[in-house]
Write a protein that holds these residues in place. Structure first.
Motif, PDB file in Angstrom:
ATOM      1  N   TRP A  18      16.221  27.793  23.215  1.00  0.00           N
ATOM      2  CA  TRP A  18      15.070  27.917  22.323  1.00  0.00           C
ATOM      3  C   TRP A  18      14.853  29.368  21.914  1.00  0.00           C
ATOM      4  CZ3 TRP A  18      10.247  30.018  21.713  1.00  0.00           C
ATOM      5  CH2 TRP A  18       9.424  29.398  20.774  1.00  0.00           C
ATOM      6  N   MET A  19      15.011  30.301  22.856  1.00  0.00           N
ATOM      7  CA  MET A  19      14.798  31.721  22.567  1.00  0.00           C
ATOM      8  C   MET A  19      15.779  32.252  21.523  1.00  0.00           C
ATOM      9  SD  MET A  19      12.188  32.857  24.137  1.00  0.00           S
ATOM     10  CE  MET A  19      12.468  34.569  23.789  1.00  0.00           C
ATOM     11  N   VAL A  20      16.992  31.758  21.536  1.00  0.00           N
ATOM     12  CA  VAL A  20      17.967  32.233  20.555  1.00  0.00           C
ATOM     13  C   VAL A  20      17.913  31.409  19.270  1.00  0.00           C
ATOM     14  CG1 VAL A  20      19.498  33.227  22.286  1.00  0.00           C
ATOM     15  CG2 VAL A  20      19.923  30.899  21.486  1.00  0.00           C
ATOM     16  N   GLY A  21      17.014  30.432  19.225  1.00  0.00           N
ATOM     17  CA  GLY A  21      16.831  29.649  18.010  1.00  0.00           C
ATOM     18  C   GLY A  21      17.939  28.643  17.739  1.00  0.00           C
ATOM     19  N   MET A  22      18.484  28.082  18.795  1.00  0.00           N
ATOM     20  CA  MET A  22      19.595  27.146  18.664  1.00  0.00           C
ATOM     21  C   MET A  22      19.104  25.730  18.983  1.00  0.00           C
ATOM     22  SD  MET A  22      23.264  27.433  20.641  1.00  0.00           S
ATOM     23  CE  MET A  22      23.581  29.078  20.009  1.00  0.00           C
ATOM     24  N   THR A  23      19.572  24.756  18.224  1.00  0.00           N
ATOM     25  CA  THR A  23      19.228  23.367  18.508  1.00  0.00           C
ATOM     26  C   THR A  23      20.164  22.811  19.576  1.00  0.00           C
ATOM     27  OG1 THR A  23      20.734  22.435  16.859  1.00  0.00           O
ATOM     28  CG2 THR A  23      18.501  23.019  16.105  1.00  0.00           C
ATOM     29  N   GLN A  24      19.791  21.665  20.117  1.00  0.00           N
ATOM     30  CA  GLN A  24      20.670  21.003  21.078  1.00  0.00           C
ATOM     31  C   GLN A  24      21.997  20.656  20.420  1.00  0.00           C
ATOM     32  OE1 GLN A  24      18.272  17.677  22.411  1.00  0.00           O
ATOM     33  NE2 GLN A  24      17.549  18.815  24.200  1.00  0.00           N
ATOM     34  N   GLN A  25      21.934  20.231  19.176  1.00  0.00           N
ATOM     35  CA  GLN A  25      23.147  19.869  18.447  1.00  0.00           C
ATOM     36  C   GLN A  25      24.073  21.072  18.288  1.00  0.00           C
ATOM     37  OE1 GLN A  25      24.083  16.734  17.335  1.00  0.00           O
ATOM     38  NE2 GLN A  25      26.022  17.720  16.866  1.00  0.00           N
ATOM     39  N   GLN A  26      23.499  22.229  17.928  1.00  0.00           N
ATOM     40  CA  GLN A  26      24.310  23.440  17.747  1.00  0.00           C
ATOM     41  C   GLN A  26      24.964  23.871  19.052  1.00  0.00           C
ATOM     42  OE1 GLN A  26      21.068  25.710  16.096  1.00  0.00           O
ATOM     43  NE2 GLN A  26      21.939  25.644  14.033  1.00  0.00           N
ATOM     44  N   LEU A  27      24.189  23.844  20.134  1.00  0.00           N
ATOM     45  CA  LEU A  27      24.745  24.217  21.433  1.00  0.00           C
ATOM     46  C   LEU A  27      25.850  23.250  21.829  1.00  0.00           C
ATOM     47  CD1 LEU A  27      24.835  25.923  24.001  1.00  0.00           C
ATOM     48  CD2 LEU A  27      22.916  24.554  24.889  1.00  0.00           C
ATOM     49  N   ALA A  28      25.604  21.972  21.651  1.00  0.00           N
ATOM     50  CA  ALA A  28      26.596  20.962  22.011  1.00  0.00           C
ATOM     51  C   ALA A  28      27.895  21.170  21.238  1.00  0.00           C
ATOM     52  CB  ALA A  28      26.032  19.561  21.742  1.00  0.00           C
ATOM     53  N   GLU A  29      27.790  21.447  19.944  1.00  0.00           N
ATOM     54  CA  GLU A  29      28.990  21.660  19.133  1.00  0.00           C
ATOM     55  C   GLU A  29      29.781  22.871  19.608  1.00  0.00           C
ATOM     56  OE1 GLU A  29      27.631  21.819  15.071  1.00  0.00           O
ATOM     57  OE2 GLU A  29      27.187  19.665  15.037  1.00  0.00           O
ATOM     58  N   LYS A  30      29.070  23.951  19.934  1.00  0.00           N
ATOM     59  CA  LYS A  30      29.748  25.168  20.377  1.00  0.00           C
ATOM     60  C   LYS A  30      30.409  24.995  21.740  1.00  0.00           C
ATOM     61  CE  LYS A  30      26.925  28.175  17.596  1.00  0.00           C
ATOM     62  NZ  LYS A  30      27.157  29.494  17.149  1.00  0.00           N
ATOM     63  N   VAL A  31      29.838  24.119  22.566  1.00  0.00           N
ATOM     64  CA  VAL A  31      30.372  23.893  23.904  1.00  0.00           C
ATOM     65  C   VAL A  31      31.403  22.754  23.899  1.00  0.00           C
ATOM     66  CG1 VAL A  31      29.700  23.252  26.264  1.00  0.00           C
ATOM     67  CG2 VAL A  31      28.285  24.811  24.981  1.00  0.00           C
ATOM     68  N   GLY A  32      31.372  21.936  22.840  1.00  0.00           N
ATOM     69  CA  GLY A  32      32.341  20.854  22.718  1.00  0.00           C
ATOM     70  C   GLY A  32      31.939  19.549  23.370  1.00  0.00           C
ATOM     71  N   ILE A  33      30.626  19.263  23.345  1.00  0.00           N
ATOM     72  CA  ILE A  33      30.130  18.009  23.912  1.00  0.00           C
ATOM     73  C   ILE A  33      29.115  17.394  22.952  1.00  0.00           C
ATOM     74  CG2 ILE A  33      30.507  18.680  26.320  1.00  0.00           C
ATOM     75  CD1 ILE A  33      27.571  19.452  26.512  1.00  0.00           C
ATOM     76  N   LYS A  34      28.577  16.245  23.292  1.00  0.00           N
ATOM     77  CA  LYS A  34      27.557  15.572  22.490  1.00  0.00           C
ATOM     78  C   LYS A  34      26.180  16.141  22.837  1.00  0.00           C
ATOM     79  CE  LYS A  34      30.255  12.129  20.934  1.00  0.00           C
ATOM     80  NZ  LYS A  34      30.721  12.179  19.601  1.00  0.00           N
ATOM     81  N   PHE A  35      25.273  16.120  21.849  1.00  0.00           N
ATOM     82  CA  PHE A  35      23.948  16.687  22.095  1.00  0.00           C
ATOM     83  C   PHE A  35      23.195  15.904  23.164  1.00  0.00           C
ATOM     84  CE2 PHE A  35      22.496  13.437  19.181  1.00  0.00           C
ATOM     85  CZ  PHE A  35      21.199  13.170  19.579  1.00  0.00           C
ATOM     86  N   GLN A  36      23.514  14.622  23.333  1.00  0.00           N
ATOM     87  CA  GLN A  36      22.849  13.832  24.371  1.00  0.00           C
ATOM     88  C   GLN A  36      23.138  14.398  25.761  1.00  0.00           C
ATOM     89  OE1 GLN A  36      24.684  12.513  21.878  1.00  0.00           O
ATOM     90  NE2 GLN A  36      23.740  10.646  21.085  1.00  0.00           N
ATOM     91  N   GLN A  37      24.336  14.974  25.917  1.00  0.00           N
ATOM     92  CA  GLN A  37      24.675  15.575  27.207  1.00  0.00           C
ATOM     93  C   GLN A  37      23.813  16.814  27.447  1.00  0.00           C
ATOM     94  OE1 GLN A  37      26.740  14.156  29.484  1.00  0.00           O
ATOM     95  NE2 GLN A  37      25.949  15.732  30.828  1.00  0.00           N
ATOM     96  N   ILE A  38      23.575  17.596  26.397  1.00  0.00           N
ATOM     97  CA  ILE A  38      22.687  18.760  26.523  1.00  0.00           C
ATOM     98  C   ILE A  38      21.291  18.289  26.931  1.00  0.00           C
ATOM     99  CG2 ILE A  38      21.562  20.663  25.277  1.00  0.00           C
ATOM    100  CD1 ILE A  38      24.535  21.193  25.808  1.00  0.00           C
ATOM    101  N   GLN A  39      20.822  17.201  26.323  1.00  0.00           N
ATOM    102  CA  GLN A  39      19.512  16.646  26.694  1.00  0.00           C
ATOM    103  C   GLN A  39      19.473  16.303  28.185  1.00  0.00           C
ATOM    104  OE1 GLN A  39      19.281  13.267  24.025  1.00  0.00           O
ATOM    105  NE2 GLN A  39      17.768  14.309  22.738  1.00  0.00           N
TER     106      GLN A  39
END
Length: 124
Positions: A18-39
Motif C-alpha cells: 500500500w505504501m508504494v502504491g501497488m495493487t495486489q494484482q500488480q504485486l502478483a504479476e511482478k512475483v509471478g502468481i495470482k492476486f488471490q494468492q497475495i490476498q
C-alpha cells in the motif's frame, strides 16, 4: 488455523504494498502468481515460502527482515520518551495516509515539516 507469524508477515506485506502504491494484482504479476494468492498471504491464511518472500521483498524494495519487524511487540512498544505507541500503527489508515503524503513532499521541505512536528509534539 492462522499462525500469528504468518498474520504479521501478511500485514507487513499489505502495508508495504500500500505504501508504494501497488495493487495486489500488480504485486502478483511482478512475483509471478495470482492476486488471490497475495490476498491469502496478506490475511495470513497461507504461509509465504522463503523464496516467495524473497521475491516479494525485492519487488517491494525492502529487506526480508522488514516483514518480521515488530513481531515481538504484541500490545505496544515504548517510545523515546516512554509513550506507548500501538504495536501495529500501520493498521491505522490515517497514519498510512500521513506517511504516504509525507514521502511525496520534496526532501528539503519534508525535513522542515519533520522539525515542525517534533516541536509541536514536544509542546503538547
Amino acid at each position: 488455523m492462522k499462525h500469528p507469524v504468518d498474520v504479521h508477515v501478511g500485514k507487513r506485506i499489505r502495508h508495504r504494498r500500500w505504501m508504494v502504491g501497488m495493487t495486489q494484482q500488480q504485486l502478483a504479476e511482478k512475483v509471478g502468481i495470482k492476486f488471490q494468492q497475495i490476498q491469502k498471504y496478506e490475511t495470513g491464511m497461507n504461509r509465504v515460502s522463503a523464496s516467495r518472500l524473497w521475491d516479494i521483498s525485492e519487488t517491494l524494495g525492502v529487506p526480508i527482515s522488514f516483514f518480521f519487524e515488530g513481531i515481538r511487540e504484541s500490545e505496544g512498544a515504548e517510545g523515546e520518551k516512554g509513550q506507548t505507541i500501538p504495536g501495529d500503527i500501520l493498521a491505522d489508515k490515517e497514519a498510512l495516509d500521513l506517511i504516504r503524503s509525507y514521502y511525496k513532499i520534496p526532501e528539503n521541505q519534508r525535513r522542515r515539516l519533520f522539525d515542525l512536528a517534533r516541536v509541536l509534539s514536544d509542546a503538547a
